[in-house]
Design a protein around this motif. Structure first.
Motif, PDB file in Angstrom:
ATOM      1  N   ILE A   1      12.669 -27.385  15.373  1.00  0.00           N
ATOM      2  CA  ILE A   1      11.968 -26.030  15.166  1.00  0.00           C
ATOM      3  C   ILE A   1      12.663 -25.152  14.222  1.00  0.00           C
ATOM      4  O   ILE A   1      14.148 -25.041  14.484  1.00  0.00           O
ATOM      5  CB  ILE A   1      12.008 -25.177  16.585  1.00  0.00           C
ATOM      6  CG1 ILE A   1      11.064 -25.962  17.511  1.00  0.00           C
ATOM      7  CG2 ILE A   1      11.667 -23.658  16.389  1.00  0.00           C
ATOM      8  CD1 ILE A   1      10.971 -25.208  18.864  1.00  0.00           C
ATOM      9  N   ASP A   2      12.191 -24.516  13.250  1.00  0.00           N
ATOM     10  CA  ASP A   2      12.658 -23.655  12.118  1.00  0.00           C
ATOM     11  C   ASP A   2      12.358 -22.094  12.959  1.00  0.00           C
ATOM     12  O   ASP A   2      11.370 -21.764  12.533  1.00  0.00           O
ATOM     13  CB  ASP A   2      12.239 -23.975  11.079  1.00  0.00           C
ATOM     14  CG  ASP A   2      12.799 -22.812   9.673  1.00  0.00           C
ATOM     15  OD1 ASP A   2      13.289 -21.832  10.425  1.00  0.00           O
ATOM     16  OD2 ASP A   2      12.612 -23.166   8.853  1.00  0.00           O
ATOM     17  N   TRP A   3      13.158 -21.532  13.460  1.00  0.00           N
ATOM     18  CA  TRP A   3      13.022 -20.388  14.117  1.00  0.00           C
ATOM     19  C   TRP A   3      12.650 -19.211  13.371  1.00  0.00           C
ATOM     20  O   TRP A   3      12.182 -17.940  13.601  1.00  0.00           O
ATOM     21  CB  TRP A   3      14.067 -20.056  15.100  1.00  0.00           C
ATOM     22  CG  TRP A   3      14.235 -20.890  16.318  1.00  0.00           C
ATOM     23  CD1 TRP A   3      15.154 -22.176  16.366  1.00  0.00           C
ATOM     24  CD2 TRP A   3      13.470 -21.022  17.410  1.00  0.00           C
ATOM     25  NE1 TRP A   3      14.892 -22.785  17.584  1.00  0.00           N
ATOM     26  CE2 TRP A   3      13.837 -22.029  18.247  1.00  0.00           C
ATOM     27  CE3 TRP A   3      12.295 -20.083  17.948  1.00  0.00           C
ATOM     28  CZ2 TRP A   3      13.311 -22.352  19.545  1.00  0.00           C
ATOM     29  CZ3 TRP A   3      11.880 -20.610  19.239  1.00  0.00           C
ATOM     30  CH2 TRP A   3      12.376 -21.518  19.996  1.00  0.00           C
ATOM     31  N   HIS A   4      12.874 -19.474  11.934  1.00  0.00           N
ATOM     32  CA  HIS A   4      12.548 -18.523  10.881  1.00  0.00           C
ATOM     33  C   HIS A   4      11.251 -18.813  10.478  1.00  0.00           C
ATOM     34  O   HIS A   4      10.804 -17.923   9.546  1.00  0.00           O
ATOM     35  CB  HIS A   4      13.602 -18.200   9.844  1.00  0.00           C
ATOM     36  CG  HIS A   4      14.857 -17.865  10.178  1.00  0.00           C
ATOM     37  ND1 HIS A   4      15.432 -16.751  10.770  1.00  0.00           N
ATOM     38  CD2 HIS A   4      15.959 -18.683  10.711  1.00  0.00           C
ATOM     39  CE1 HIS A   4      16.708 -16.579  11.192  1.00  0.00           C
ATOM     40  NE2 HIS A   4      16.887 -18.054  11.371  1.00  0.00           N
TER      41      HIS A   4
ATOM     42  N   LEU B   1       8.157 -20.410  12.283  1.00  0.00           N
ATOM     43  CA  LEU B   1       7.354 -21.118  13.081  1.00  0.00           C
ATOM     44  C   LEU B   1       6.079 -21.747  12.539  1.00  0.00           C
ATOM     45  O   LEU B   1       5.393 -22.554  13.237  1.00  0.00           O
ATOM     46  CB  LEU B   1       6.992 -20.444  14.121  1.00  0.00           C
ATOM     47  CG  LEU B   1       8.184 -20.049  15.097  1.00  0.00           C
ATOM     48  CD1 LEU B   1       8.203 -18.923  16.120  1.00  0.00           C
ATOM     49  CD2 LEU B   1       8.741 -21.489  15.660  1.00  0.00           C
TER      50      LEU B   1
ATOM     51  N   TYR C   1       7.050 -23.787  22.314  1.00  0.00           N
ATOM     52  CA  TYR C   1       7.554 -23.470  20.799  1.00  0.00           C
ATOM     53  C   TYR C   1       7.639 -24.703  20.054  1.00  0.00           C
ATOM     54  O   TYR C   1       7.567 -24.408  18.707  1.00  0.00           O
ATOM     55  CB  TYR C   1       9.132 -22.741  21.050  1.00  0.00           C
ATOM     56  CG  TYR C   1       9.328 -21.700  22.050  1.00  0.00           C
ATOM     57  CD1 TYR C   1       8.605 -20.593  21.878  1.00  0.00           C
ATOM     58  CD2 TYR C   1       9.904 -22.008  23.477  1.00  0.00           C
ATOM     59  CE1 TYR C   1       8.777 -19.393  22.677  1.00  0.00           C
ATOM     60  CE2 TYR C   1      10.233 -20.987  24.118  1.00  0.00           C
ATOM     61  CZ  TYR C   1       9.405 -19.739  24.103  1.00  0.00           C
ATOM     62  OH  TYR C   1       9.748 -18.791  25.002  1.00  0.00           O
TER      63      TYR C   1
END
Length: 115
Positions: free
Chosen positions: A35-38, A40, A64
């Motif tokens: 996951i790239d939380w910046h 999604l 997520y």
């Protein structure tokens, strides 16, 4: 040989899910460790790519980064009702036991002929 372009998809909404009675039975991919939380949208797109390849018309992102669907998802995605707790739906993805549902847009024959 180039891959088929990804069809457009649109959000349907956020819906509850239940362990033991899944609204969509196929957990067809899991991108939780990537996951790239910046961004999604990249996770949503990855779920969309695999859903397209599996022939699904609807798909959901849960926890997520888990991708869920089923052949009958159009009829079952809302089995457990909309999720009213907005904290469970964030940036286009659902929390645990919450599906953020998408559907591929239908392409008309005329649109295909014009491309």
């Amino acid at each position: 040989m180039p891959a088929d372009p990804l069809p457009e998809y649109e959000p349907v909404g956020c819906f509850k899910d239940k362990e033991g009675d899944r609204a969509m039975s196929d957990n067809y991919a899991n991108f939780r460790f990537f996951i790239d939380w910046h961004n999604l949208n990249s996770t949503i797109r990855q779920c969309a790519l695999v859903a397209r390849d599996k022939g699904y018309k609807y798909f959901a992102v849960q926890f997520y980064g888990e991708c869920w669907s089923s052949p009958d998802a159009a009829e079952t995605y809302n089995r457990h009702h909309p999720q009213k707790d907005l904290r469970k739906c964030w940036s286009g993805v659902g929390a645990p036991f919450t599906n953020y549902v998408y559907r591929f847009k239908q392409v008309s024959l005329l649109q295909l002929l014009l491309t």
